[in-house]
Motif scaffolding. Structure first.
Motif, PDB file in Angstrom:
ATOM      1  N   GLY A  48      -3.782  -1.994  -1.618  1.00 60.37           N
ATOM      2  CA  GLY A  48      -3.362  -1.226  -2.794  1.00 60.37           C
ATOM      3  C   GLY A  48      -3.466  -1.971  -4.103  1.00 60.37           C
ATOM      4  O   GLY A  48      -2.849  -1.602  -5.087  1.00 60.37           O
TER       5      GLY A  48
ATOM      6  N   ARG B 184       0.815  -1.216   0.000  1.00 68.43           N
ATOM      7  CA  ARG B 184       0.000   0.000   0.000  1.00 68.43           C
ATOM      8  C   ARG B 184       0.851   1.269   0.000  1.00 68.43           C
ATOM      9  O   ARG B 184       0.452   2.290  -0.533  1.00 68.43           O
TER      10      ARG B 184
ATOM     11  N   ARG C 287      -7.119   3.572  -3.747  1.00 69.24           N
ATOM     12  CA  ARG C 287      -6.328   2.566  -3.040  1.00 69.24           C
ATOM     13  C   ARG C 287      -7.194   1.728  -2.095  1.00 69.24           C
ATOM     14  O   ARG C 287      -7.944   2.265  -1.296  1.00 69.24           O
TER      15      ARG C 287
END
Ligand SMILES: [Zn+2]
Length: 299
Positions: A156, A75, A152
């Motif tokens: 992610g 992420r 996101r």
């Protein structure tokens, strides 16, 4: 050349493309080299040396670099997770490794995010609301943007190509079975050619497939996958791009019809407008450069 340039790098399994922009959306000095030359398996961080040599040759100084990776990242986007065609990049704090060697900020991202960044930079392209990019090349990639920025999730990820199709059992490179990418991608076309049309060149395959059951299945499967995107997100626009839809005689009208048939009525079916952006060309390089500019600017 001196000033605020941003370098964009598009890493593929076989080639690496590099270019730069002054941030105004105009790409210059694009070069394409064999991947191993820029990013050798035994020393992936050597890509920093390749970027430095490119800048030296162009007599340019860059403020930041963006690198599109054909795989998943965590992420924070600083660490790669899995890069199926380039296992040498698996699990690396790659952005930091490159930045340390290069001496400027380096931002890594999934290559489809870079592609959609480049596509949305086209003059006249509206990026308000939800935009989905669907890229059909060797595999099937996707990206989702909200008001021009990547959306996101928890990890992610955005991997439409690995949407499971019921009843399909073919093993996928990701380790699962029945993923959409195995049925609607360049890889699938090449397998189909080898199996049923060995004398036809790949660039003529859609012509040879006209009216066949295989083509109907291919188009309808892709149509179902895209319809799922419309039904789930009700996007403002969906952009289709990549080497496969740019092939001669690609059945775009039939695909649009299939998407309409599988989406909810009356909406989003009636307003579903599948935009076709061609092969993509240097969109990934431009997008990577603009991504670096945006990231540096705190966007
Ligand atoms: Zn998969």
């Amino acid at each position: 050349m001196d000033g605020k340039y941003y370098v964009g790098v598009d890493v593929g399994g076989t080639h690496v493309r590099i270019g730069m922009t002054d941030g105004g959306g105009r790409l210059s000095a694009v070069k394409k080299v064999p991947r191993r030359e820029a990013l050798p398996d035994e020393d992936p961080a050597a890509l920093a040396g390749f970027i430095a040599a490119y800048l030296a040759a162009e007599g340019a100084k860059a403020a930041a670099a963006g690198v599109g990776i054909p795989g998943t990242l965590d992420r924070s986007r600083e660490k790669t997770l899995k890069v199926p065609n380039l296992p040498c990049l698996d699990g690396l704090p790659y952005a930091g490794m490159l930045s340390e060697r290069l001496g400027i900020p380096v931002y890594t991202e999934n290559d489809t995010v870079m592609l959609l960044t480049g596509d949305l930079a086209r003059p006249g392209t509206d990026c308000r609301g939800i935009t989905v990019g669907i890229y059909v090349g060797t595999g099937l990639g996707s990206a989702v943007f909200l008001d021009g920025r990547p959306l996101r999730g928890k990890n992610g990820l955005n991997e439409l190509g690995h949407m499971p199709l019921p009843g399909r059992r073919e093993k996928c490179g990701c380790g699962n079975v029945g993923c959409a990418e195995n049925y609607v991608s360049g890889r699938r076309l090449e397998a189909l050619r080898r199996e049923k049309y060995p004398d036809v060149h790949i660039s003529d395959l859609f012509t040879a497939l006209r009216g066949s059951e295989e083509l109907e299945e291919y188009v309808d499967t892709l149509g179902c996958v895209i319809a799922a995107v419309y039904n789930l997100l009700d996007p403002d626009r969906v952009i289709l791009s990549g080497g496969v839809p740019a092939m001669k005689d690609f059945p775009l009208a039939e695909l649009r019809e299939s998407v309409r048939a599988h989406t909810m009525k009356p909406q989003p079916s009636e307003s579903a407008e599948l935009l076709f952006f061609g092969e993509g060309g240097d969109s990934g390089v431009l997008g990577a450069a603009l991504f670096a500019k945006n990231a540096l600017g705190g966007r």
